[in-house]
Design a protein around this motif. Structure first.
Motif, PDB file in Angstrom:
ATOM      1  N   GLU A   1      59.683 -18.045 -16.971  1.00 47.05           N
ATOM      2  CA  GLU A   1      59.662 -19.216 -15.801  1.00 47.05           C
ATOM      3  C   GLU A   1      60.640 -18.774 -14.627  1.00 47.05           C
ATOM      4  O   GLU A   1      60.387 -18.974 -13.490  1.00 47.05           O
ATOM      5  N   LEU A   2      61.523 -17.961 -15.030  1.00 40.68           N
ATOM      6  CA  LEU A   2      62.537 -17.633 -14.091  1.00 40.68           C
ATOM      7  C   LEU A   2      61.835 -16.610 -13.082  1.00 40.68           C
ATOM      8  O   LEU A   2      61.942 -16.561 -11.932  1.00 40.68           O
ATOM      9  N   ASN A   3      61.117 -15.656 -13.645  1.00 44.53           N
ATOM     10  CA  ASN A   3      60.358 -14.755 -12.865  1.00 44.53           C
ATOM     11  C   ASN A   3      59.428 -15.234 -11.855  1.00 44.53           C
ATOM     12  O   ASN A   3      59.193 -14.588 -10.899  1.00 44.53           O
ATOM     13  N   ARG A   4      58.858 -16.373 -12.365  1.00 43.08           N
ATOM     14  CA  ARG A   4      57.947 -17.295 -11.345  1.00 43.08           C
ATOM     15  C   ARG A   4      58.590 -17.933 -10.323  1.00 43.08           C
ATOM     16  O   ARG A   4      57.747 -18.417  -9.251  1.00 43.08           O
ATOM     17  N   THR A   5      59.909 -17.820 -10.077  1.00 42.78           N
ATOM     18  CA  THR A   5      60.655 -18.351  -8.737  1.00 42.78           C
ATOM     19  C   THR A   5      60.298 -17.206  -7.644  1.00 42.78           C
ATOM     20  O   THR A   5      60.829 -17.747  -6.674  1.00 42.78           O
ATOM     21  N   ASN A   6      60.093 -16.096  -7.879  1.00 42.22           N
ATOM     22  CA  ASN A   6      59.961 -15.147  -6.992  1.00 42.22           C
ATOM     23  C   ASN A   6      58.724 -15.023  -6.167  1.00 42.22           C
ATOM     24  O   ASN A   6      57.567 -15.339  -6.692  1.00 42.22           O
TER      25      ASN A   6
ATOM     26  N   ILE B   1      48.891 -13.423 -20.556  1.00 41.51           N
ATOM     27  CA  ILE B   1      48.702 -14.483 -19.544  1.00 41.51           C
ATOM     28  C   ILE B   1      49.355 -14.544 -18.304  1.00 41.51           C
ATOM     29  O   ILE B   1      50.551 -13.903 -18.597  1.00 41.51           O
ATOM     30  N   ASN B   2      48.803 -14.668 -17.125  1.00 41.29           N
ATOM     31  CA  ASN B   2      49.650 -14.519 -16.008  1.00 41.29           C
ATOM     32  C   ASN B   2      49.503 -15.923 -15.252  1.00 41.29           C
ATOM     33  O   ASN B   2      48.397 -16.294 -14.666  1.00 41.29           O
ATOM     34  N   ARG B   3      50.691 -16.638 -15.201  1.00 42.78           N
ATOM     35  CA  ARG B   3      50.700 -18.062 -14.782  1.00 42.78           C
ATOM     36  C   ARG B   3      50.898 -17.934 -13.372  1.00 42.78           C
ATOM     37  O   ARG B   3      51.628 -17.118 -12.840  1.00 42.78           O
ATOM     38  N   PRO B   4      50.414 -18.791 -12.462  1.00 40.17           N
ATOM     39  CA  PRO B   4      50.502 -18.832 -10.947  1.00 40.17           C
ATOM     40  C   PRO B   4      52.177 -19.062 -10.766  1.00 40.17           C
ATOM     41  O   PRO B   4      52.891 -19.929 -11.529  1.00 40.17           O
TER      42      PRO B   4
ATOM     43  N   ASN C   1      47.578 -23.722  -3.777  1.00 42.04           N
ATOM     44  CA  ASN C   1      46.529 -24.223  -4.200  1.00 42.04           C
ATOM     45  C   ASN C   1      46.938 -24.842  -5.590  1.00 42.04           C
ATOM     46  O   ASN C   1      47.230 -24.152  -6.617  1.00 42.04           O
ATOM     47  N   PRO C   2      47.157 -26.406  -5.465  1.00 42.80           N
ATOM     48  CA  PRO C   2      47.533 -26.921  -6.836  1.00 42.80           C
ATOM     49  C   PRO C   2      46.582 -26.868  -8.223  1.00 42.80           C
ATOM     50  O   PRO C   2      46.688 -27.221  -9.358  1.00 42.80           O
ATOM     51  N   PHE C   3      45.237 -26.432  -7.776  1.00 42.18           N
ATOM     52  CA  PHE C   3      44.248 -26.228  -8.838  1.00 42.18           C
ATOM     53  C   PHE C   3      44.067 -24.791  -9.221  1.00 42.18           C
ATOM     54  O   PHE C   3      43.165 -24.500  -9.929  1.00 42.18           O
ATOM     55  N   LEU C   4      45.084 -24.128  -8.884  1.00 45.78           N
ATOM     56  CA  LEU C   4      45.007 -22.598  -9.346  1.00 45.78           C
ATOM     57  C   LEU C   4      45.296 -22.493 -10.761  1.00 45.78           C
ATOM     58  O   LEU C   4      46.133 -23.266 -11.071  1.00 45.78           O
ATOM     59  N   LEU C   5      44.314 -21.556 -11.311  1.00 45.87           N
ATOM     60  CA  LEU C   5      44.533 -21.638 -13.007  1.00 45.87           C
ATOM     61  C   LEU C   5      45.223 -20.125 -13.431  1.00 45.87           C
ATOM     62  O   LEU C   5      45.251 -19.203 -12.582  1.00 45.87           O
ATOM     63  N   PRO C   6      45.836 -19.990 -14.677  1.00 50.17           N
ATOM     64  CA  PRO C   6      46.176 -18.693 -14.810  1.00 50.17           C
ATOM     65  C   PRO C   6      45.187 -17.769 -15.137  1.00 50.17           C
ATOM     66  O   PRO C   6      44.040 -18.183 -15.393  1.00 50.17           O
ATOM     67  N   SER C   7      45.458 -16.490 -15.132  1.00 54.35           N
ATOM     68  CA  SER C   7      44.439 -15.370 -15.345  1.00 54.35           C
ATOM     69  C   SER C   7      44.943 -14.943 -16.852  1.00 54.35           C
ATOM     70  O   SER C   7      45.915 -14.996 -17.199  1.00 54.35           O
ATOM     71  N   PHE C   8      43.868 -14.002 -17.469  1.00 49.40           N
ATOM     72  CA  PHE C   8      44.041 -13.708 -18.694  1.00 49.40           C
ATOM     73  C   PHE C   8      43.793 -12.109 -18.638  1.00 49.40           C
ATOM     74  O   PHE C   8      42.801 -11.914 -17.838  1.00 49.40           O
ATOM     75  N   SER C   9      44.453 -11.454 -19.703  1.00 48.20           N
ATOM     76  CA  SER C   9      43.972  -9.760 -19.691  1.00 48.20           C
ATOM     77  C   SER C   9      44.099  -9.323 -21.102  1.00 48.20           C
ATOM     78  O   SER C   9      44.676  -9.756 -21.954  1.00 48.20           O
ATOM     79  N   HIS C  10      43.281  -8.619 -21.376  1.00 45.65           N
ATOM     80  CA  HIS C  10      42.939  -7.745 -22.541  1.00 45.65           C
ATOM     81  C   HIS C  10      43.558  -6.278 -22.522  1.00 45.65           C
ATOM     82  O   HIS C  10      43.136  -5.524 -21.315  1.00 45.65           O
TER      83      HIS C  10
ATOM     84  N   PRO D   1      55.334  -7.274 -28.576  1.00 48.29           N
ATOM     85  CA  PRO D   1      54.846  -8.096 -29.774  1.00 48.29           C
ATOM     86  C   PRO D   1      54.902  -9.411 -29.553  1.00 48.29           C
ATOM     87  O   PRO D   1      55.391  -9.753 -28.535  1.00 48.29           O
ATOM     88  N   ALA D   2      54.340 -10.136 -30.607  1.00 44.38           N
ATOM     89  CA  ALA D   2      54.098 -11.699 -30.494  1.00 44.38           C
ATOM     90  C   ALA D   2      55.608 -12.538 -30.481  1.00 44.38           C
ATOM     91  O   ALA D   2      55.517 -13.550 -29.846  1.00 44.38           O
ATOM     92  N   LYS D   3      56.637 -11.693 -30.747  1.00 51.31           N
ATOM     93  CA  LYS D   3      57.945 -12.323 -30.675  1.00 51.31           C
ATOM     94  C   LYS D   3      58.231 -12.648 -29.275  1.00 51.31           C
ATOM     95  O   LYS D   3      58.985 -13.866 -28.909  1.00 51.31           O
ATOM     96  N   TYR D   4      57.804 -11.776 -28.345  1.00 52.42           N
ATOM     97  CA  TYR D   4      58.162 -11.936 -26.811  1.00 52.42           C
ATOM     98  C   TYR D   4      57.181 -12.703 -25.890  1.00 52.42           C
ATOM     99  O   TYR D   4      56.012 -12.961 -26.493  1.00 52.42           O
ATOM    100  N   SER D   5      57.492 -13.419 -24.891  1.00 55.49           N
ATOM    101  CA  SER D   5      56.616 -14.097 -24.031  1.00 55.49           C
ATOM    102  C   SER D   5      55.210 -13.296 -23.668  1.00 55.49           C
ATOM    103  O   SER D   5      55.337 -12.095 -23.647  1.00 55.49           O
ATOM    104  N   ALA D   6      54.090 -14.011 -23.655  1.00 55.89           N
ATOM    105  CA  ALA D   6      52.909 -13.760 -23.439  1.00 55.89           C
ATOM    106  C   ALA D   6      52.729 -13.477 -21.967  1.00 55.89           C
ATOM    107  O   ALA D   6      51.725 -13.045 -21.277  1.00 55.89           O
ATOM    108  N   GLU D   7      53.686 -13.808 -21.154  1.00 55.36           N
ATOM    109  CA  GLU D   7      53.472 -13.836 -19.631  1.00 55.36           C
ATOM    110  C   GLU D   7      53.423 -12.667 -19.031  1.00 55.36           C
ATOM    111  O   GLU D   7      54.125 -11.473 -19.108  1.00 55.36           O
TER     112      GLU D   7
END
Length: 821
Positions: A816-821, A573-576, A597-606, A226-232
């Protein structure tokens, strides 16, 4: 590489454990000292008895429940002859006997020493089938508007195991090689009592193995958070709900494990939990040491020759994890506490050998061989802190929660390589020798504040709040050329990179029971993100700002106790990761490089799901997922040279439609079978000129698990599991078929306090996944085998007062913590 494993006779490596002897002694001494002190303060007493009916006949398989202050303390099932035995601390309790969901005996008991209650006469009376149906008993599996609930306390699987054992039989969850995932999802987080556990990988597995299954009330599977949790991420949540326990209790456990694959590995750890009046304290430590072998095979089919590369080596790692937490009930309405998790990992590879042969397509002979030797060492530390404050405003269940989180991640890497090209006659190619040292340091700091409000009204329940987070990443990487024998800094291949990310989020959701059979829930989360990536070395900066909305919606229909329907939708959303954004060029050898790639953008999913459930044994799920602006690491190659450059790029659009079927049956009294079938069609497209324009195909995953109870007392348990994946497609890659066979034997002793488990994974070493891609018209394949075939023996012992598993507080900076992996 030929595996040296021989199931008839292992060669066991014990030398690795000598260096951890002193560390284990200190950990053992600390755990036993704490345990001994608390054992003196809170001794346990055994309460026994016999349940009989009005005709003085023993009642077997009735549930004996001990409660205190309306909380369930302990449960047991009466064995042959109606006998039961429970371990309880001193105090006053209430004993209930439940027969087919109906309370047939209810009486107070006082415990001050070992007590035999003798024969307890229960009034069965003339219970009718109607009475059984009308009693307040929950189905094994039930559907709520936004989640699936597995009521594990109603199944034999809840006895004598741990949380990981229960996850293996939880619908929509798969556990393979101690890796936990949700069917159809790329990621997953675990919560304990609605609070996310900030662990991953081996640390998460060890944490779950230390939660006794008898302490677990239910497991909630949330495929679309649900919306309460991060959309990552395109991920789901698993929420483990624990049973309530009493004050003045303590518990401890010790666990030791030995694993043999090509090399040996061992681990040791323990936990201690204490609860007294308004104060709760929990601590834990885990340490492991060992090695694993790996084998990587890569083939690149150029126009005139085949480049075949084989890498093999040995990785050694010795992670250590420590946790501590404190909870305090300030008043009836206010509680507060903190948690601190710290881990350290030192990983090093023994000389890794890589041979890359150029094989002529016409003569099928090797024209040349590139030989590369390398050594890697990684030293990282991770510190996670959470402070939380909870205020229950009134008796209407209005609740305000405040979380302040911080984490710091530091990673130091040192990579050395030397490479030489050997011609087909054995002579060294002139000028082909290369040698270098890559040294890198990465530091990531994150601060976040989260405010959440639960606000029920008579006609609906609202949940709203916000979150502010900031992340600072500093990367300092240096490349030293060693070809001349002298270390020379190459400034053109060294880099200092800084990355800052600030995100603000607000969310709102509403849930309403429309009728007794219909329920709906809807929410919206908005996230505004600003990033600045700056390469100090090359004076390059890149700023990105985006505001995105993430709606969620749920609808459930439950016409009766046997059938339920649900429909849900969510945008994610999936941030690099921070590593992918760093433009530093990492050199493996003179022919193979990687850069971010510093120009890498996030992806989105439905994501859309439609689910039907029939009773406790059939779940059918139809799902659809659409990925936009997806990114992957791509190996760019051409026929003009053999240089291979790997870089992450946004270039994928993907759609998946699938069907997942789960069937659970008991063909015999002591056998339970779980069958899971997942079949889906994938269509991917790309608008780049280096990858395939499109690729589509069918995929299938079949999983069969059988649980056997081998004796009458249910203390000898056996499991055999098999999964098979068909060949298919993964985005713009093709993959081969692979399978795996696992077995496990569990022995329970001393009233299930001591558990000994023998497990064998991937018995036939058949889990070897190959991925085939095409870049610029050139076909290349990749196989990465990580020594999955293992034999493991584990001993665990639980003791102390009424077991109390700590309530792990959710860290709101988990994204953010998961993105350190």
């Amino acid at each position: 590489m030929t595996s040296i494993i021989k199931w008839g006779g292992y060669f066991i490596y014990f030398s690795r454990f000598k260096k951890i002897k002193n560390t284990l002694k200190k950990i053992t001494l600390l755990l036993f000292l704490n345990t001994f002190v608390c054992f003196v303060a809170f001794a346990q007493h055994t309460v026994t008895g016999k349940i009989i009916d009005e005709n003085n006949q023993p009642l077997e398989f009735v549930v004996v429940t001990i409660t205190q202050n309306d909380s369930t303390i302990k449960e047991d099932v009466a064995k042959d002859g109606g006998l039961f035995a429970l371990n309880l601390p001193a105090g006053n309790f209430n004993l209930q006997v439940i027969y087919f969901g109906k309370i047939i005996l209810n009486q107070p008991i006082a415990v001050s020493t070992n007590t035999n209650l003798g024969e307890l006469k229960a009034t069965v009376g003339s219970l009718t089938l109607g009475e059984f149906v009308l009693e307040d008993t929950k189905n094994l599996i039930e559907r709520k508007v936004d989640r699936l609930v597995f009521n594990v306390e109603n199944t034999v699987a809840a006895s004598g195991g741990d949380a990981l054992d229960l996850l293996k039989v939880t619908p929509r969850v798969k556990v393979e090689n101690d890796k936990i995932a949700l069917v159809g999802k790329s990621g997953m987080s675990v919560m304990i009592d609605d609070r996310i556990v900030q662990l991953s990988g081996e640390e998460l597995v060890n944490y779950l193995k230390n939660i006794p299954s008898d302490n677990i009330k239910s497991i909630e599977v949330i495929t679309n958070p649900p919306a309460k949790y991060s959309a990552e991420g395109n991920s789901g949540l698993i929420n483990v709900q624990l049973k309530k326990t009493i004050n003045d209790s303590w518990s401890a456990d010790i666990r030791i494990s030995y694993q043999q694959a090509t090399y040996a590995r061992g681990s040791f750890g323990g936990n201690f939990n204490y609860r007294k009046d308004k104060l709760s304290i929990y601590t834990g430590v885990n340490y492991s040491d060992g090695s694993n072998a790996y084998e990587i095979t890569k083939k690149t089919h150029y126009a005139n020759f085949l480049q075949k590369e084989n890498s093999y080596g040995k990785n050694n790692f010795n992670p250590m994890f420590v946790k501590i937490g404190v909870e305090y009930q300030i008043s009836k309405k206010i509680s507060s506490g903190f948690s601190l998790n710290s881990s350290k990992l030192i990983s090093s590879s023994y000389p890794s050998n890589t041979k890359s042969n150029s094989i002529n397509n016409i003569t099928q002979l090797s024209d040349s061989t590139i030989k590369t030797n390398s050594k890697d060492k990684i030293d990282n530390t991770n510190t996670i802190f959470n402070y939380h404050f909870i205020y229950n405003l009134d008796t209407l269940d209005r609740k305000l929660s405040l979380d302040i989180d911080y984490f710091k991640f530091n990673n130091q890497a040192n990579n050395f390589f030397e490479s030489t090209t050997i011609l087909n006659k054995g002579e060294v190619s002139s000028g082909s020798f290369a040698s270098a040292n890559n040294i890198g340091n990465q530091q990531i700091e994150n601060y976040s504040v989260n405010l959440d409000m639960e606000h029920p009204f008579k006609w609906a329940t609202f949940n709203y709040g916000g979150r502010i987070t900031t992340t600072q990443t500093d990367n300092d990487l240096a490349f030293f050329d060693l070809a001349t024998g002298t270390s020379i800094l190459d400034v053109n291949q060294s880099n200092t990179f800084e990355f800052t990310e600030n995100t603000q989020a607000i969310y709102f959701s509403a849930q309403k029971e429309l009728t007794k059979k219909w329920e709906a829930k809807a929410g919206l989360r908005a996230e505004n993100t600003n990033t600045i990536g700056k390469s100090v070395t090359i004076n390059q900066a890149n700023k990105v700002q985006y505001l995105q909305y993430f709606p969620t919606a749920y609808l459930s229909y439950i016409p009766n106790d046997s059938n339920s329907f649900s429909l849900n939708y969510g945008r994610r959303i999936n941030r690099p990761s921070f590593f992918l954004l760093n433009p530093f060029r990492y050199v493996y050898n003179q022919y193979s490089t990687y850069e971010g790639n510093p120009f890498l953008l996030p992806s989105f999913s439905h994501n859309i799901e439609l689910e039907y459930m029939y009773k406790d044994f059939w779940i059918s799920n139809v799902y659809f997922s659409k990925l936009e602006n997806g990114f992957e690491q791509v190996m760019l190659i051409s026929d003009s040279n053999i240089i291979q450059r790997t870089i992450p790029i946004n270039f994928i659009e993907n759609s998946i439609i699938g069907l997942n079927e789960i069937i659970t049956v008991k063909p015999f009294k002591r056998l339970k079978t779980n069958l899971s079938v997942d079949v889906y069609y994938s269509y991917s497209a790309s608008n780049t000129n280096f990858a395939l324009n499109r690729l589509s195909g069918w995929n299938g995953m079949f999983n069969l698990s059988n649980d056997f109870i081998l004796n009458k007392n249910k203390t000898i348990l056996f499991n055999i599991s098999y999964f098979y994946a068909t060949k298919g497609v993964s985005n713009l890659d093709r993959n081969n078929a692979f399978d795996q066979l696992d077995v496990a034997l569990k022995l329970l002793f001393w009233k299930e306090k001591l558990k000994i488990t023998f497990a064998g994974n991937d018995l036939f070493s058949s889990n070897r996944q190959e991925y085939i891609s095409t870049t610029n018209g050139i076909k290349n394949s990749f196989v990465n085998y990580q020594d999955y075939r293992t034999f493991r023996i584990t001993l665990s012992y639980n003791f102390g007062g009424t077991p109390k598993t700590n309530e792990q507080r959710e860290n709101k900076n988990s994204e953010e913590l998961n993105r350190t992996n």
